[in-house]
Design a protein around this motif. Structure first.
Motif, PDB file in Angstrom:
ATOM      1  N   THR A  45     -22.187 -52.510 -45.821  1.00  0.00           N
ATOM      2  CA  THR A  45     -22.092 -51.552 -46.921  1.00  0.00           C
ATOM      3  C   THR A  45     -21.439 -52.264 -48.098  1.00  0.00           C
ATOM      4  O   THR A  45     -20.412 -52.925 -47.935  1.00  0.00           O
ATOM      5  CB  THR A  45     -21.241 -50.333 -46.513  1.00  0.00           C
ATOM      6  N   ILE A  46     -22.031 -52.122 -49.290  1.00  0.00           N
ATOM      7  CA  ILE A  46     -21.555 -52.859 -50.451  1.00  0.00           C
ATOM      8  C   ILE A  46     -21.315 -51.915 -51.628  1.00  0.00           C
ATOM      9  O   ILE A  46     -22.136 -51.051 -51.920  1.00  0.00           O
ATOM     10  CB  ILE A  46     -22.578 -53.947 -50.847  1.00  0.00           C
ATOM     11  N   THR A  47     -20.173 -52.106 -52.299  1.00  0.00           N
ATOM     12  CA  THR A  47     -19.855 -51.427 -53.557  1.00  0.00           C
ATOM     13  C   THR A  47     -19.561 -52.531 -54.578  1.00  0.00           C
ATOM     14  O   THR A  47     -19.530 -53.716 -54.208  1.00  0.00           O
ATOM     15  CB  THR A  47     -18.627 -50.506 -53.397  1.00  0.00           C
ATOM     16  N   PRO A  48     -19.324 -52.194 -55.850  1.00  0.00           N
ATOM     17  CA  PRO A  48     -19.073 -53.264 -56.832  1.00  0.00           C
ATOM     18  C   PRO A  48     -17.887 -54.164 -56.489  1.00  0.00           C
ATOM     19  O   PRO A  48     -17.877 -55.337 -56.844  1.00  0.00           O
ATOM     20  CB  PRO A  48     -18.801 -52.506 -58.136  1.00  0.00           C
ATOM     21  N   ASP A  49     -16.875 -53.632 -55.773  1.00  0.00           N
ATOM     22  CA  ASP A  49     -15.699 -54.445 -55.490  1.00  0.00           C
ATOM     23  C   ASP A  49     -15.331 -54.540 -54.011  1.00  0.00           C
ATOM     24  O   ASP A  49     -14.237 -54.989 -53.665  1.00  0.00           O
ATOM     25  CB  ASP A  49     -14.496 -53.920 -56.279  1.00  0.00           C
ATOM     26  N   ALA A  50     -16.246 -54.150 -53.112  1.00  0.00           N
ATOM     27  CA  ALA A  50     -15.926 -54.215 -51.682  1.00  0.00           C
ATOM     28  C   ALA A  50     -17.176 -54.408 -50.829  1.00  0.00           C
ATOM     29  O   ALA A  50     -18.263 -53.984 -51.200  1.00  0.00           O
ATOM     30  CB  ALA A  50     -15.195 -52.947 -51.233  1.00  0.00           C
ATOM     31  N   ILE A  51     -16.961 -55.052 -49.683  1.00  0.00           N
ATOM     32  CA  ILE A  51     -18.001 -55.242 -48.671  1.00  0.00           C
ATOM     33  C   ILE A  51     -17.425 -54.743 -47.353  1.00  0.00           C
ATOM     34  O   ILE A  51     -16.314 -55.132 -46.978  1.00  0.00           O
ATOM     35  CB  ILE A  51     -18.379 -56.729 -48.511  1.00  0.00           C
ATOM     36  N   THR A  52     -18.170 -53.903 -46.644  1.00  0.00           N
ATOM     37  CA  THR A  52     -17.742 -53.441 -45.326  1.00  0.00           C
ATOM     38  C   THR A  52     -18.743 -53.950 -44.300  1.00  0.00           C
ATOM     39  O   THR A  52     -19.948 -53.735 -44.430  1.00  0.00           O
ATOM     40  CB  THR A  52     -17.657 -51.898 -45.283  1.00  0.00           C
ATOM     41  N   VAL A  53     -18.214 -54.667 -43.297  1.00  0.00           N
ATOM     42  CA  VAL A  53     -19.049 -55.259 -42.258  1.00  0.00           C
ATOM     43  C   VAL A  53     -18.623 -54.712 -40.901  1.00  0.00           C
ATOM     44  O   VAL A  53     -17.456 -54.360 -40.707  1.00  0.00           O
ATOM     45  CB  VAL A  53     -18.951 -56.803 -42.252  1.00  0.00           C
ATOM     46  N   PRO A  54     -19.572 -54.634 -39.945  1.00  0.00           N
ATOM     47  CA  PRO A  54     -19.179 -54.203 -38.605  1.00  0.00           C
ATOM     48  C   PRO A  54     -18.180 -55.198 -38.033  1.00  0.00           C
ATOM     49  O   PRO A  54     -18.333 -56.404 -38.202  1.00  0.00           O
ATOM     50  CB  PRO A  54     -20.479 -54.205 -37.811  1.00  0.00           C
ATOM     51  N   GLY A  55     -17.150 -54.700 -37.369  1.00  0.00           N
ATOM     52  CA  GLY A  55     -16.109 -55.576 -36.849  1.00  0.00           C
ATOM     53  C   GLY A  55     -16.015 -55.595 -35.340  1.00  0.00           C
ATOM     54  O   GLY A  55     -14.990 -55.981 -34.804  1.00  0.00           O
ATOM     55  N   GLY A  56     -17.053 -55.159 -34.645  1.00  0.00           N
ATOM     56  CA  GLY A  56     -17.021 -55.181 -33.191  1.00  0.00           C
ATOM     57  C   GLY A  56     -15.952 -54.257 -32.646  1.00  0.00           C
ATOM     58  O   GLY A  56     -15.806 -53.130 -33.110  1.00  0.00           O
ATOM     59  N   PRO A  57     -15.135 -54.735 -31.702  1.00  0.00           N
ATOM     60  CA  PRO A  57     -14.163 -53.865 -31.055  1.00  0.00           C
ATOM     61  C   PRO A  57     -13.068 -53.343 -31.991  1.00  0.00           C
ATOM     62  O   PRO A  57     -12.462 -52.325 -31.727  1.00  0.00           O
ATOM     63  CB  PRO A  57     -13.543 -54.728 -29.960  1.00  0.00           C
ATOM     64  N   VAL A  58     -12.804 -54.027 -33.101  1.00  0.00           N
ATOM     65  CA  VAL A  58     -11.755 -53.558 -34.012  1.00  0.00           C
ATOM     66  C   VAL A  58     -12.273 -52.553 -35.030  1.00  0.00           C
ATOM     67  O   VAL A  58     -11.520 -52.042 -35.833  1.00  0.00           O
ATOM     68  CB  VAL A  58     -11.058 -54.731 -34.744  1.00  0.00           C
ATOM     69  N   GLY A  59     -13.565 -52.290 -35.022  1.00  0.00           N
ATOM     70  CA  GLY A  59     -14.146 -51.362 -35.987  1.00  0.00           C
ATOM     71  C   GLY A  59     -14.601 -52.092 -37.229  1.00  0.00           C
ATOM     72  O   GLY A  59     -14.523 -53.311 -37.322  1.00  0.00           O
ATOM     73  N   ALA A  60     -15.077 -51.349 -38.196  1.00  0.00           N
ATOM     74  CA  ALA A  60     -15.578 -51.938 -39.437  1.00  0.00           C
ATOM     75  C   ALA A  60     -14.435 -52.559 -40.231  1.00  0.00           C
ATOM     76  O   ALA A  60     -13.312 -52.064 -40.230  1.00  0.00           O
ATOM     77  CB  ALA A  60     -16.280 -50.880 -40.266  1.00  0.00           C
ATOM     78  N   LEU A  61     -14.737 -53.666 -40.902  1.00  0.00           N
ATOM     79  CA  LEU A  61     -13.768 -54.351 -41.756  1.00  0.00           C
ATOM     80  C   LEU A  61     -14.233 -54.258 -43.201  1.00  0.00           C
ATOM     81  O   LEU A  61     -15.392 -54.540 -43.505  1.00  0.00           O
ATOM     82  CB  LEU A  61     -13.641 -55.818 -41.363  1.00  0.00           C
ATOM     83  N   THR A  62     -13.326 -53.867 -44.078  1.00  0.00           N
ATOM     84  CA  THR A  62     -13.627 -53.813 -45.499  1.00  0.00           C
ATOM     85  C   THR A  62     -12.908 -54.960 -46.194  1.00  0.00           C
ATOM     86  O   THR A  62     -11.717 -55.173 -45.998  1.00  0.00           O
ATOM     87  CB  THR A  62     -13.181 -52.475 -46.120  1.00  0.00           C
ATOM     88  N   PHE A  63     -13.654 -55.710 -47.000  1.00  0.00           N
ATOM     89  CA  PHE A  63     -13.104 -56.776 -47.830  1.00  0.00           C
ATOM     90  C   PHE A  63     -13.189 -56.316 -49.276  1.00  0.00           C
ATOM     91  O   PHE A  63     -14.276 -56.024 -49.770  1.00  0.00           O
ATOM     92  CB  PHE A  63     -13.902 -58.077 -47.660  1.00  0.00           C
ATOM     93  N   ARG A  64     -12.045 -56.228 -49.967  1.00  0.00           N
ATOM     94  CA  ARG A  64     -11.995 -55.774 -51.359  1.00  0.00           C
ATOM     95  C   ARG A  64     -11.591 -56.944 -52.263  1.00  0.00           C
ATOM     96  O   ARG A  64     -10.710 -57.732 -51.915  1.00  0.00           O
ATOM     97  CB  ARG A  64     -11.004 -54.636 -51.523  1.00  0.00           C
ATOM     98  N   VAL A  65     -12.237 -57.057 -53.430  1.00  0.00           N
ATOM     99  CA  VAL A  65     -11.926 -58.124 -54.370  1.00  0.00           C
ATOM    100  C   VAL A  65     -10.455 -58.026 -54.778  1.00  0.00           C
ATOM    101  O   VAL A  65      -9.988 -56.977 -55.204  1.00  0.00           O
ATOM    102  CB  VAL A  65     -12.831 -58.062 -55.623  1.00  0.00           C
ATOM    103  N   LYS A  66      -9.739 -59.133 -54.644  1.00  0.00           N
ATOM    104  CA  LYS A  66      -8.316 -59.193 -54.978  1.00  0.00           C
ATOM    105  C   LYS A  66      -8.054 -60.160 -56.120  1.00  0.00           C
ATOM    106  O   LYS A  66      -7.139 -59.967 -56.907  1.00  0.00           O
ATOM    107  CB  LYS A  66      -7.527 -59.622 -53.730  1.00  0.00           C
ATOM    108  N   GLU A  67      -8.866 -61.229 -56.211  1.00  0.00           N
ATOM    109  CA  GLU A  67      -8.609 -62.277 -57.197  1.00  0.00           C
ATOM    110  C   GLU A  67      -9.922 -62.910 -57.634  1.00  0.00           C
ATOM    111  O   GLU A  67     -10.802 -63.144 -56.813  1.00  0.00           O
ATOM    112  CB  GLU A  67      -7.695 -63.340 -56.567  1.00  0.00           C
ATOM    113  N   LYS A  68     -10.022 -63.193 -58.929  1.00  0.00           N
ATOM    114  CA  LYS A  68     -11.167 -63.918 -59.481  1.00  0.00           C
ATOM    115  C   LYS A  68     -10.634 -64.999 -60.406  1.00  0.00           C
ATOM    116  O   LYS A  68      -9.803 -64.717 -61.266  1.00  0.00           O
ATOM    117  CB  LYS A  68     -12.076 -62.992 -60.287  1.00  0.00           C
ATOM    118  N   VAL A  69     -11.116 -66.216 -60.213  1.00  0.00           N
ATOM    119  CA  VAL A  69     -10.785 -67.338 -61.091  1.00  0.00           C
ATOM    120  C   VAL A  69     -12.120 -67.934 -61.529  1.00  0.00           C
ATOM    121  O   VAL A  69     -12.782 -68.620 -60.742  1.00  0.00           O
ATOM    122  CB  VAL A  69      -9.914 -68.399 -60.378  1.00  0.00           C
ATOM    123  N   GLU A  70     -12.514 -67.620 -62.748  1.00  0.00           N
ATOM    124  CA  GLU A  70     -13.828 -68.055 -63.234  1.00  0.00           C
ATOM    125  C   GLU A  70     -13.827 -69.547 -63.499  1.00  0.00           C
ATOM    126  O   GLU A  70     -12.890 -70.057 -64.119  1.00  0.00           O
ATOM    127  CB  GLU A  70     -14.168 -67.296 -64.521  1.00  0.00           C
TER     128      GLU A  70
END
Length: 138
Positions: A45-70
């Motif tokens: 599942t994808i939003t402009p600032d996050a990606i959620t992936v299946p995490g197996g036994p721990v459940g889904a994991l969400t990764f949210r943008v924290k830092e950008k260095v262009e």
């Protein structure tokens, strides 16, 4: 912290174009990916600032943008994870028209759990690297 690195991925676009596209995570949605590579995105599942992936036994994991260095770094942090977790996309110029990218996952896991989950985390890093290779940056 344990680090899991994808291989360096050669991309047919300059680093600035890669950074620009990856800065908005919605550019990773499956409808923007070539049909032959969409299978990788079936459970993501994808939003402009996050990606959620299946995490197996721990459940889904969400990764949210924290830092950008262009144009060299996009760092996402795990939310709802039982341990501190981050995913970084490192982008570097290769030539004027190509760049290289690498995905690095940092996770704070106890040494006794590393043998049980390390392979899954390495697979996730490798899959994110393959996802980068599948994105049309032009």
């Amino acid at each position: 912290m344990a680090k899991y690195n994808s291989e360096d991925v050669l991309l047919n676009a300059p680093a600035e174009a890669v950074f620009s596209k990856l800065s908005n995570l919605e550019n990773l949605r499956s409808d923007k990916i070539p049909a032959d590579k969409r299978e990788m995105f079936n459970n993501i599942t994808i939003t402009p600032d996050a990606i959620t992936v299946p995490g197996g036994p721990v459940g889904a994991l969400t990764f949210r943008v924290k830092e950008k260095v262009e144009p060299s770094l996009i760092r996402l942090v795990g939310e709802g994870s039982p341990v501190p977790l981050s995913l970084a996309m490192h982008i570097s110029a290769d030539t004027e028209i190509t760049s290289k990218a690498k995905v690095v996952i940092d996770i704070d896991i106890p040494a006794m759990l590393k043998p049980m989950v390390g392979g899954h985390i390495q697979k996730m890093a490798d899959q994110f690297g393959q996802v980068l290779r599948a994105i049309p940056f032009a």
